[in-house]
Design a protein around this motif. Structure first.
Motif, mmCIF file in Angstrom:
data_model
loop_
_atom_site.group_PDB
_atom_site.id
_atom_site.type_symbol
_atom_site.label_atom_id
_atom_site.label_comp_id
_atom_site.label_asym_id
_atom_site.label_seq_id
_atom_site.Cartn_x
_atom_site.Cartn_y
_atom_site.Cartn_z
ATOM 1 N N ALA A 141 0.167 14.230 5.551
ATOM 2 C CA ALA A 141 0.256 13.114 4.612
ATOM 3 C C ALA A 141 -0.623 11.982 5.128
ATOM 4 O O ALA A 141 -0.967 11.933 6.315
ATOM 5 N N PRO A 142 -1.038 11.056 4.258
ATOM 6 C CA PRO A 142 -1.814 9.902 4.726
ATOM 7 C C PRO A 142 -1.027 9.092 5.759
ATOM 8 O O PRO A 142 0.194 8.961 5.663
ATOM 9 N N LEU A 173 0.828 -1.201 0.000
ATOM 10 C CA LEU A 173 0.000 0.000 0.000
ATOM 11 C C LEU A 173 0.865 1.255 0.000
ATOM 12 O O LEU A 173 0.549 2.243 -0.690
ATOM 13 N N ILE A 174 1.955 1.258 0.753
ATOM 14 C CA ILE A 174 2.865 2.406 0.754
ATOM 15 C C ILE A 174 3.434 2.632 -0.644
ATOM 16 O O ILE A 174 3.481 3.773 -1.145
ATOM 17 N N ASN A 175 3.868 1.570 -1.305
ATOM 18 C CA ASN A 175 4.416 1.711 -2.663
ATOM 19 C C ASN A 175 3.370 2.224 -3.638
ATOM 20 O O ASN A 175 3.671 3.045 -4.521
ATOM 21 N N GLN A 176 2.143 1.750 -3.499
ATOM 22 C CA GLN A 176 1.084 2.223 -4.387
ATOM 23 C C GLN A 176 0.776 3.702 -4.147
ATOM 24 O O GLN A 176 0.567 4.462 -5.094
ATOM 25 N N LEU A 177 0.773 4.127 -2.884
ATOM 26 C CA LEU A 177 0.489 5.526 -2.584
ATOM 27 C C LEU A 177 1.607 6.446 -3.065
ATOM 28 O O LEU A 177 1.350 7.584 -3.469
ATOM 29 N N PRO A 179 3.594 12.442 -2.557
ATOM 30 C CA PRO A 179 5.054 12.509 -2.354
ATOM 31 C C PRO A 179 5.557 11.736 -1.154
ATOM 32 O O PRO A 179 6.702 11.281 -1.150
ATOM 33 N N CYS A 180 4.751 11.559 -0.105
ATOM 34 C CA CYS A 180 5.225 10.870 1.099
ATOM 35 C C CYS A 180 4.036 10.258 1.827
ATOM 36 O O CYS A 180 2.880 10.654 1.622
ATOM 37 N N LEU A 209 7.094 6.584 14.662
ATOM 38 C CA LEU A 209 6.412 7.297 13.586
ATOM 39 C C LEU A 209 7.453 7.667 12.547
ATOM 40 O O LEU A 209 8.426 8.362 12.849
ATOM 41 N N SER A 210 7.257 7.211 11.301
ATOM 42 C CA SER A 210 8.226 7.422 10.228
ATOM 43 C C SER A 210 7.555 8.127 9.067
ATOM 44 O O SER A 210 6.352 7.959 8.821
#
Length: 737
Positions: A455-456, A373-377, A382-383, A404-405
């Motif tokens: 950011a999401p 999901l991170i790669n798709q977003l 942008p982040c 938290l990253s």
């Protein structure tokens, strides 16, 4: 001579006999000689004529005077006739060669025309779709959600262009060149560095296009294999000939001239060209230096000894191995629909940045889903922010932390390959929070306060969803207020109830109360929440997305080959690899590295997972994994001895390290840590938890004679605060590599 026949033009014969017939020789030969002349070569026939003429010169009068004069003339003209025949044959060969070249040029011209037609059709396809879409909008106008940027860059399903059925692998000067037609895939295990030279591909949800930087790909046997898939892209406003000239200029520095011609010939419209190179990093090199993990990327020993073909040897030269497509990552129908909805919500941001929480039992696929999901977003935004609430299987930090990253780069590997700096991190000190759930919720609330809602946010939760674990999860839902909850389940695991907005609002948590009354949904008339924070209102609710995990062994921890303790050890080794100097080969063992000296008076000590007597604290601290933290209070020192804290503070963790030794004479701690001098100056607290150093570090200490330091079998375990290291017999019971 008896039975002599005239050697005239009406007699049948082969090629040699035909030449003699054309010479109109007046010589007379017998029947046997005539049969022999039919099978003779040109030189033999010439010698036969010479012998007959010599016989006539000797006085054998077979012919009259007129015929003999004609025979002498024919003999003199024989050489010129033979030369003319050879020239005629050469002219026939030249005509045949020219005809073959003409046919080849005609075939190439037809092939180019066909490719040009296909190229123009693919290039006109997006315009036709836009015209059809405009016509549909004029016929029935209706509001529609904007699609992510990556879906608008080219045709979604263009017709497959003709080309080879399998990906083309070509040996390059410094790696391997991979040629993929549209929708072709290449699944592999191992590690490599990937550069997209032309076209566009997708790797684990992230789209890599031409002119983007190289990415490191890690596909170990602990996770599903990575797959490189060629996807569609915008057709350039160039002819096919111009595109092939551009491709030639891009790949000529990587291939020989013969291989360049082979790649250009195999290229087809919508194709992609990928460069795969060998990859060596300190993290993977340090882990592979231990025998227990030496076959992490290469596979089992018995597989390495099997016979390889030329293609496998070419791939093994850069550290990869092709495998079946079934071993790669496959999205189920429910997962695909959930990801599409989450991407649409993140791109719209109607009610602010979405907060997505993934929850479910152990070994159900939450971490893999979050990475994808991170790669798709990252294809559209942008982040992405990532709140890791899973103490046992952390993503960007060693285990035992809540962090938290801010993620700006795609994830192409398991956690031990991308240990990175976080925005805020707190060291809990254990892989489970069953002993102190209240402290765990305080830490999560403290870390979540650093989220700036720019950011999401993706929240990863623990796999403890039974009993108090479910109640704790409901507390986290109330405290964090997610807008979307992704709940995982499988055929073998149905332990969780549906976490709908109504269920979580009415269900009492471990530390919070459920909703007791609701007079008006627009008025704040609910009695719930943390007793200490009763003024915090409830969230407006969330949307529940159900995901059915369909991979083998989903939700059954006993069926996994790589157990959680082994994965935690690899994450610790991935962090300790940062201690290695740049370009260090072979890698230095930890007892060869120079540690920092930290005075007793500058830091305070605290054992956070258990109660230890002050007189035995130094025994507990030595050779332990520690969190290097920063507390707000100043360290007050009354004596020259060590400073001990009486409670467990919730404070920022700067990094981690190992206390290699303690000098009671110099009053210093010897600490191994990858932190710099500047960051180490902010550390004033050392926290010791229940996170143990991997056993391979203690047992694999080269150049040690006699007993190995910190490894013993004779110890008084009756001392208060002491205890044995847990022996993980599961590695002996299950297949480890």
């Amino acid at each position: 001579m008896a039975d002599v026949t005239g050697y005239g033009k009406d007699s049948p014969g082969r090629l040699g006999w035909t030449r003699l017939r054309r010479a109109r020789s007046p010589l007379g030969v017998g029947r046997r000689t005539r049969r022999r002349a039919r099978s003779l070569a040109v030189g033999s026939q010439r010698r036969l004529r010479l012998r007959l003429q010599q016989a006539e010169a000797a006085g054998v009068a077979w012919l009259d005077e007129g015929d003999a004069a004609g025979a002498l003339v024919v003999g003199a003209d024989w050489g010129s006739r033979e030369k003319k025949a050879r020239k005629k044959k050469a002219r026939r060969r030249e005509r045949a060669e020219r005809e073959r070249e003409r046919r080849e040029r005609e075939e190439q011209r037809l092939e180019r025309e066909r490719e040009e037609r296909e190229w123009r059709r693919l290039r006109e396809l997006p315009a036709r779709r836009h015209e059809d879409a405009d016509g549909d909008e004029r016929a029935a106008p209706a509001p529609s959600a904007p699609a992510p940027r990556r879906q608008a860059e080219g045709p979604e399903q263009p017709p497959r262009a003709p080309g080879p059925a399998q990906p083309v692998l070509v040996r390059a000067k410094a790696g391997l060149l991979l040629l993929l037609n549209h929708a072709q895939t290449f699944t592999f295990t191992g590690k490599c560095r990937m550069t997209c030279l032309y076209g566009r591909v997708q790797v684990f949800g992230f789209i890599v296009s031409q002119a983007q930087p190289a990415y490191d790909l890690y596909s170990p046997h602990t996770n599903c294999a990575l797959t490189i898939e060629a996807i569609s892209y915008m057709m350039p406003e160039k002819s096919l000939k111009d595109m092939k000239l551009e491709i030639r200029s891009l790949i000529k520095d990587h291939l020989s001239s013969a291989n360049v011609f082979h790649v250009i010939k195999q290229f087809s419209p919508m194709g992609s060209i990928i460069l795969l190179e060998s990859l060596e990093t300190p993290a993977t090199g340090f882990i592979l230096s231990y025998s227990a993990f030496s076959h992490l990327f290469s596979g089992k020993k018995q597989e390495m000894s099997s016979s390889f073909n030329l293609e496998q040897l070419t791939m093994s030269s850069i550290g990869i191995k092709k495998c079946e497509e079934e071993r790669g990552f496959h999205l189920s129908e429910s997962s695909s629909s959930a990801i599409e909805e989450l991407i649409t919500a993140c791109c719209e941001e109607i009610d602010g940045c979405p907060i997505i929480m993934a929850c479910g039992p152990k070994c159900i696929g939450k971490s893999t889903f979050n990475r994808y999901l991170i790669n798709q977003l990252l294809n559209s935004v942008p982040c992405v922010d990532f709140l890791d609430c899973d103490l046992g299987q952390t993503e960007f930090t060693p285990p035992g932390c809540v962090s938290l990253s801010n993620v700006t780069e795609p994830i192409f590997g398991p956690p031990f390959t991308h240990q990175r700096k976080t925005r805020k991190m707190v060291f809990y000190g254990d892989s489970s929070c069953e002993d102190d759930c209240k402290k765990y919720t305080e830490i999560v609330k403290y870390v979540f306060s650093a989220y700036q809602r720019e950011a999401p946010l993706i929240i990863n939760t623990m796999g403890w969803v039974k009993g108090d674990g479910l109640l704790l999860l409901i507390d986290l839902i109330r405290m964090l207020g997610p807008t979307h909850i992704v709940q995982f389940s499988s055929e073998q695991c149905h332990d969780m109830p549906l976490l709908t907005a109504e269920y979580t609002a009415g269900m009492a948590g471990l530390q919070t109360k459920g909703k007791t009354k609701t007079k008006n949904r627009h008025l704040d008339s609910t009695e719930s929440g943390d007793p200490d924070e009763g003024s915090q209102p409830h969230s407006a609710g969330h949307k529940l997305l159900l995901v059915q995990s369909e991979f083998p062994g989903a939700g059954v921890a006993q069926l996994t080959q790589w157990h959680s303790p082994v994965l935690r050890d690899m994450a610790l080794l991935g962090y300790l690899a940062l201690l290695q100097p740049p370009e260090a080969k072979p890698f230095f063992p930890l007892h060869h590295l120079v540690p920092f000296q930290i005075p007793f008076s500058s830091v305070a000590l605290r054992v956070i997972h258990t109660d230890v007597a002050p007189t035995h604290t130094m025994y507990t601290v030595n050779a332990s994994w520690i969190g290097l933290c920063r507390i707000l209070d100043d360290v007050k020192q009354k004596t020259d001895g060590p400073v001990f804290l009486t409670d467990n503070p919730v404070c920022d963790c700067v990094g981690f390290g190992i206390i290699r030794g303690i000098s009671m004479v110099k009053k210093v701690y010897y600490v191994l840590t990858p932190l710099s001098h500047e960051k180490l100056r902010h550390v004033n607290c050392l926290m010791i938890g229940n996170i143990t150093i991997p056993h391979c570090i203690f047992k694999s200490q080269p150049k040690i004679e006699g007993e190995i330091p910190y490894v013993t079998s004779e110890y008084n375990f009756t001392i208060w605060g002491s205890g044995k290291l847990r022996v993980r017999k599961l590695l002996q019971r299950r297949e480890y590599l």
